[in-house]
Design an enzyme around this catalytic site. Sequence first.
Site, short mmCIF file in Angstrom:
data_model
loop_
_atom_site.label_atom_id
_atom_site.label_comp_id
_atom_site.label_asym_id
_atom_site.label_seq_id
_atom_site.Cartn_x
_atom_site.Cartn_y
_atom_site.Cartn_z
N LEU A 10 0.85 -1.19 0.00
CA LEU A 10 0.00 0.00 0.00
C LEU A 10 0.88 1.23 0.00
CD1 LEU A 10 -2.65 -1.01 2.70
CD2 LEU A 10 -2.65 -1.51 0.25
N LEU A 12 3.28 3.82 -2.93
CA LEU A 12 4.48 3.71 -3.76
C LEU A 12 5.19 5.07 -3.80
CD1 LEU A 12 5.83 1.39 -5.30
CD2 LEU A 12 4.74 2.22 -7.38
N GLY A 133 13.98 4.84 11.32
CA GLY A 133 14.33 4.53 9.95
C GLY A 133 15.03 3.18 9.84
N GLY A 186 14.39 19.43 1.40
CA GLY A 186 13.49 18.29 1.51
C GLY A 186 13.53 17.60 2.85
N GLU A 189 8.91 19.36 5.93
CA GLU A 189 7.71 19.51 5.12
C GLU A 189 7.32 20.99 5.02
OE1 GLU A 189 6.32 17.00 3.62
OE2 GLU A 189 7.46 15.39 4.59
N ASP A 200 6.32 14.29 16.09
CA ASP A 200 6.89 13.09 15.49
C ASP A 200 7.71 12.31 16.51
OD1 ASP A 200 7.90 11.56 12.89
OD2 ASP A 200 9.69 12.11 14.02
N LYS A 204 7.14 8.45 18.39
CA LYS A 204 8.17 7.40 18.41
C LYS A 204 8.53 6.98 19.83
CE LYS A 204 10.07 9.01 14.02
NZ LYS A 204 11.16 9.77 13.36
#
EC number: 1.1.1.3
Length: 432
Positions: A10, A12, A133, A186, A189, A200, A204
Amino acid sequence: MVEALKIGLLGLGTVGTATAGILLSPESRHPLLKEIEIAKVGVKTLDKRRAVEFADGVLTTDLEAIVTDPDLDIVVELIGGLEPARSLILKAISHQKHVVTANKAVISRYGEEIYRAAAEAGVYVLIEAAVGGGIPIIRPLQQSLSVNRIDSILGIINGTTNFILTKMATEGSDFSEVLTEAQELGYAEADPSADVDGYDAADKITILATLAFGEQVSLEQVSCEGIRQVSAVDIQYAERLGFEIKLLAIAQREQSGLQVRVHPTLVPKEHPLANIDGVNNAILVEGDPIGQVMFYGPGAGGGATASAVVSDLMNIAAMLKVSQAVNPLLKIPQHPRRELVPIQELVTRFYARIICIDRPGVIGNLGTCFGKHKVSLESIVQIDFNNGFAEIVVVTHNVKEENFRQALAEIPHLDAIEQIQIPSVLRVLREK
């Protein structure tokens, strides 16, 4: 025995594309990867140009058809966000599908519901990619470190804020200037709130604390502060005092209970986390009997996160080859819900920057006020003087947060203190 596993992917985007790239080129990787087949890929639109190619009929915009497809064994959720991700995960579980996800927001908020559904269905939900990550941290907490009594987890687990604070420290730039650069590169955001306001990192550390301490942590109880209030001046003063400023996510076992929080922190330069720079992440776990163990590496990015996703897929493939029963070391158990100790009860050190009219007795009166509220000072120094105003920096020893805040609230009412401002109050990594 499982001959081959069919997966439905789900999403790409960056991570989904990197995940597909690994699975479609298994050469020189673990041989188990050759037994995992991408059968379906859910995307928003079919007419977009892709970095990877699939056979006809693999791509579809019908995500619900993927999670209910009886021919699929595993659903990999990489669309992000809360909905429809949560609903799709739960529907996949109800159709007896194993799930791999990188979605920390869904797991931190709805993990309890998802784990319960997985236990009832007898399927795996693996989440290695949700925190750090490519850094392996979830599975070590579940397996390698599970024999330890975990005392604390300290983490730099948001690469965007670490990049911003690093650039502010090395270049002397202001927050807004570096944030713009991070957005252009990048790393941040267009709406950076999730990163710079600490949300965020809160997601976590909620996940890590639940796994490490064996009790369900509620995200709503996690105290959360971001880095918007950190100025270049504070970073310079911290440097002169022997500290680096980092956004830390902290979970600690205290005598009064469990504390979980996120906030910018002055970290002594000799501490292992002080030298973690740029977009890198690091997680320091302390337990008995192992002592300290640190996990370090790229905390985001397509390749790093895809590495964790495919690792989870391979673990499911390995377990299904030998048994249809769920391996308890890979299963995320349901934990009893835990009330966290409120932030007012925190015992730590503090840094405060105070600006007021320069006149005799200012520092003495400040010291008296702090002492009245049982705040022990490590140092109180006048750093600068400009246009009749003194700039004073205070660093405390370990003190209860409630006491320190009471002292700060009283300072503006002292007779000897005029035109006072307190532009910065930051926590300092506490003394043992």
